[in-house]
Motif scaffolding. Structure first.
Motif, PDB file in Angstrom:
ATOM      1  N   ARG A 118       1.444  -5.243   3.611  1.00  0.00           N
ATOM      2  CA  ARG A 118       0.373  -4.591   4.827  1.00  0.00           C
ATOM      3  C   ARG A 118       0.663  -6.675   4.732  1.00  0.00           C
ATOM      4  O   ARG A 118      -0.336  -7.885   4.450  1.00  0.00           O
ATOM      5  CB  ARG A 118      -1.076  -4.444   3.761  1.00  0.00           C
ATOM      6  CG  ARG A 118      -1.480  -3.472   3.415  1.00  0.00           C
ATOM      7  CD  ARG A 118      -1.356  -2.372   5.224  1.00  0.00           C
ATOM      8  NE  ARG A 118      -2.310  -3.093   5.830  1.00  0.00           N
ATOM      9  CZ  ARG A 118      -3.563  -2.107   5.504  1.00  0.00           C
ATOM     10  NH1 ARG A 118      -4.050  -1.833   4.548  1.00  0.00           N
ATOM     11  NH2 ARG A 118      -4.805  -3.658   6.411  1.00  0.00           N
ATOM     12  N   GLN A 158       0.568  -1.128   0.056  1.00  0.00           N
ATOM     13  CA  GLN A 158       0.044   0.209   0.265  1.00  0.00           C
ATOM     14  C   GLN A 158       1.133   1.225   0.246  1.00  0.00           C
ATOM     15  O   GLN A 158       1.653   1.081   0.820  1.00  0.00           O
ATOM     16  CB  GLN A 158      -0.610  -0.111   1.737  1.00  0.00           C
ATOM     17  CG  GLN A 158      -1.613   1.385   1.539  1.00  0.00           C
ATOM     18  CD  GLN A 158      -2.578   1.389   2.343  1.00  0.00           C
ATOM     19  OE1 GLN A 158      -2.645   0.491   3.091  1.00  0.00           O
ATOM     20  NE2 GLN A 158      -3.361   2.424   2.962  1.00  0.00           N
ATOM     21  N   ASN A 214      -6.057   4.984  10.558  1.00  0.00           N
ATOM     22  CA  ASN A 214      -7.536   3.889   9.854  1.00  0.00           C
ATOM     23  C   ASN A 214      -8.187   4.634   8.906  1.00  0.00           C
ATOM     24  O   ASN A 214      -8.703   4.065   7.457  1.00  0.00           O
ATOM     25  CB  ASN A 214      -7.819   2.980  10.859  1.00  0.00           C
ATOM     26  CG  ASN A 214      -8.321   2.041  10.517  1.00  0.00           C
ATOM     27  OD1 ASN A 214      -8.355   1.850   9.705  1.00  0.00           O
ATOM     28  ND2 ASN A 214      -9.845   1.986  11.986  1.00  0.00           N
ATOM     29  N   HIS A 215      -8.741   5.608   9.961  1.00  0.00           N
ATOM     30  CA  HIS A 215      -9.748   6.398   8.556  1.00  0.00           C
ATOM     31  C   HIS A 215      -9.739   6.936   8.023  1.00  0.00           C
ATOM     32  O   HIS A 215      -9.593   7.367   6.719  1.00  0.00           O
ATOM     33  CB  HIS A 215     -10.819   7.863   9.848  1.00  0.00           C
ATOM     34  CG  HIS A 215     -10.902   6.869  11.207  1.00  0.00           C
ATOM     35  ND1 HIS A 215     -11.216   8.062  12.023  1.00  0.00           N
ATOM     36  CD2 HIS A 215     -11.700   6.053  11.674  1.00  0.00           C
ATOM     37  CE1 HIS A 215     -11.535   7.246  13.540  1.00  0.00           C
ATOM     38  NE2 HIS A 215     -12.009   6.145  12.779  1.00  0.00           N
ATOM     39  N   GLN A 216      -8.062   7.894   7.698  1.00  0.00           N
ATOM     40  CA  GLN A 216      -7.733   8.794   6.536  1.00  0.00           C
ATOM     41  C   GLN A 216      -7.378   7.516   5.489  1.00  0.00           C
ATOM     42  O   GLN A 216      -7.205   7.991   3.897  1.00  0.00           O
ATOM     43  CB  GLN A 216      -6.303   9.147   7.269  1.00  0.00           C
ATOM     44  CG  GLN A 216      -6.150  10.756   6.168  1.00  0.00           C
ATOM     45  CD  GLN A 216      -7.904  11.608   6.025  1.00  0.00           C
ATOM     46  OE1 GLN A 216      -8.524  11.864   6.941  1.00  0.00           O
ATOM     47  NE2 GLN A 216      -7.438  12.258   4.410  1.00  0.00           N
ATOM     48  N   TYR A 217      -6.167   6.741   6.140  1.00  0.00           N
ATOM     49  CA  TYR A 217      -6.004   6.143   4.249  1.00  0.00           C
ATOM     50  C   TYR A 217      -5.888   4.375   4.136  1.00  0.00           C
ATOM     51  O   TYR A 217      -5.449   3.461   4.008  1.00  0.00           O
ATOM     52  CB  TYR A 217      -4.434   5.890   4.879  1.00  0.00           C
ATOM     53  CG  TYR A 217      -3.829   7.493   4.874  1.00  0.00           C
ATOM     54  CD1 TYR A 217      -3.597   7.653   3.784  1.00  0.00           C
ATOM     55  CD2 TYR A 217      -4.180   7.883   6.327  1.00  0.00           C
ATOM     56  CE1 TYR A 217      -3.410   9.054   3.344  1.00  0.00           C
ATOM     57  CE2 TYR A 217      -3.601   9.022   5.895  1.00  0.00           C
ATOM     58  CZ  TYR A 217      -3.417   9.690   4.301  1.00  0.00           C
ATOM     59  OH  TYR A 217      -3.077  11.143   4.140  1.00  0.00           O
ATOM     60  N   HIS A 218      -7.388   4.523   5.263  1.00  0.00           N
ATOM     61  CA  HIS A 218      -7.979   2.658   5.254  1.00  0.00           C
ATOM     62  C   HIS A 218      -6.985   1.610   6.009  1.00  0.00           C
ATOM     63  O   HIS A 218      -6.393   0.467   5.504  1.00  0.00           O
ATOM     64  CB  HIS A 218      -8.427   1.571   4.230  1.00  0.00           C
ATOM     65  CG  HIS A 218      -9.330   3.122   4.320  1.00  0.00           C
ATOM     66  ND1 HIS A 218     -10.654   2.624   4.565  1.00  0.00           N
ATOM     67  CD2 HIS A 218      -9.849   3.678   2.586  1.00  0.00           C
ATOM     68  CE1 HIS A 218     -11.342   4.000   3.793  1.00  0.00           C
ATOM     69  NE2 HIS A 218     -10.725   5.094   3.089  1.00  0.00           N
ATOM     70  N   PRO A 228      -5.422   0.096   9.130  1.00  0.00           N
ATOM     71  CA  PRO A 228      -5.656  -0.492  10.847  1.00  0.00           C
ATOM     72  C   PRO A 228      -3.675  -0.770  11.547  1.00  0.00           C
ATOM     73  O   PRO A 228      -3.882  -1.379  11.554  1.00  0.00           O
ATOM     74  CB  PRO A 228      -6.369  -1.409  10.940  1.00  0.00           C
ATOM     75  CG  PRO A 228      -6.239  -2.114   9.157  1.00  0.00           C
ATOM     76  CD  PRO A 228      -6.088  -0.874   8.838  1.00  0.00           C
TER      77      PRO A 228
END
Length: 300
Positions: free
Chosen positions: A30, A12, A246-250, A252
């Protein structure tokens, strides 16, 4: 199902104004996506240990960990998938039946053996290991965290799967992942380990003990300033960073291992630690099950 020749985990690329400003390419391996349960460096370390277990024709496995251990969680699922009876020596004199990690291990059919912290400290002693071997005949013993010479082979494979980079970053707990990466990485790549516990200077010796070749290599170091309070501890700022990623770039993250590494890496980028034009590969080593434990203890 996992096999000894599992598919590689994806890469990623993170696009962020800070990275554009500093002219840095950040690629994330990842490894948390290797398998829903046996994630990241835990599978890398287990793979060749399980093949050795089979080669030795052992009938079961014995390993060690704390009550919320990522290693125990991953090994529990591996033992179920490969139908290997497992015995876990768990630190602490009692088993909490509501602990999500141990509840999962129990559901996988693992036998849990709680021991006192005093007994648990003996987990590296040869006479204690001999005692366990006699208690569990035909068992294959895997050390705490899975770090041994067989674990290094899996981590070497991980290094060989990565794209070319100037820097390679990973979280460091026991030193096994870093030791294995050094055997597979290009000499021109600088390997940065981010220690997740306080007083981590001894880890340099652990890495060279696991991988003697590391003693002659000059392309690695362990950074000990990003532990954020010590093992299992973390600040509100670190947890906020994990949630933002997590919210901005998925992406976790948990704040015990990979979260600390990424937070430390981010600070280094802000401080111009890396020359402009650098390519950085950062390994997400998994461990996301730890979030359930933190919620259970009401720490997040």
């Amino acid at each position: 199902m996992l096999t000894s020749s599992h598919a590689e985990s994806p890469l990623q690329t993170i696009n962020h104004p800070l990275l554009v400003e500093k002219k840095i390419d950040l690629i994330i391996k990842r490894d948390d996506l290797l398998h829903p349960t046996v994630q990241g460096n835990k599978w890398r370390k287990l793979k060749y240990n399980l093949l050795e277990l089979k080669r030795q024709q052992c009938q079961s496995l014995v390993t060690f960990g704390g009550a919320f251990s990522n290693h125990l969680y991953a090994t529990a699922m591996a033992s179920k998938l490969f139908q290997i009876p497992a015995h876990f020596i768990v630190r602490g004199p009692h088993i909490d039946p509501q602990n999500p990690t141990l509840r999962f291990a129990k559901a996988c059919g693992v036998n849990l053996h709680p021991v006192t912290r005093i007994e648990y400290r003996r987990r590296h002693e040869s006479d204690y290991l001999a005692q366990l071997q006699s208690q569990f005949p035909m068992a294959y013993i895997i050390p705490e965290g899975g770090s041994n010479k067989f674990a290094l082979q899996g981590c070497q494979e991980l290094a060989q799967s990565l794209p070319k980079s100037d820097y390679l970053c990973c979280a460091v707990g026991s030193g096994g992942t870093l030791a294995g990466l050094l055997s597979g990485v290009d000499e021109a790549t600088q390997v940065l380990g981010f220690a997740v516990l306080k007083g981590a200077h001894y880890l340099n010796a652990e890495v060279t003990k696991l991988n003697p070749c590391a003693a002659t290599k000059t392309n690695w170091q362990i950074l000990s300033q990003f532990h954020d309070g010590g093992y299992g501890k973390f600040s509100a700022a670190l947890w906020q960073f994990c949630q933002h990623m997590n919210h901005q770039y998925h992406l976790p993250l948990e704040p015990i291992y990979s979260g600390k590494m990424f937070y430390g890496l981010w600070q280094l980028i802000q401080q111009d630690y890396f020359p402009r034009g650098s390519t950085i590969v950062a390994i997400h080593t998994g461990g996301l099950q730890g979030l359930d434990g933190l919620r259970y203890r009401q720490l997040i």
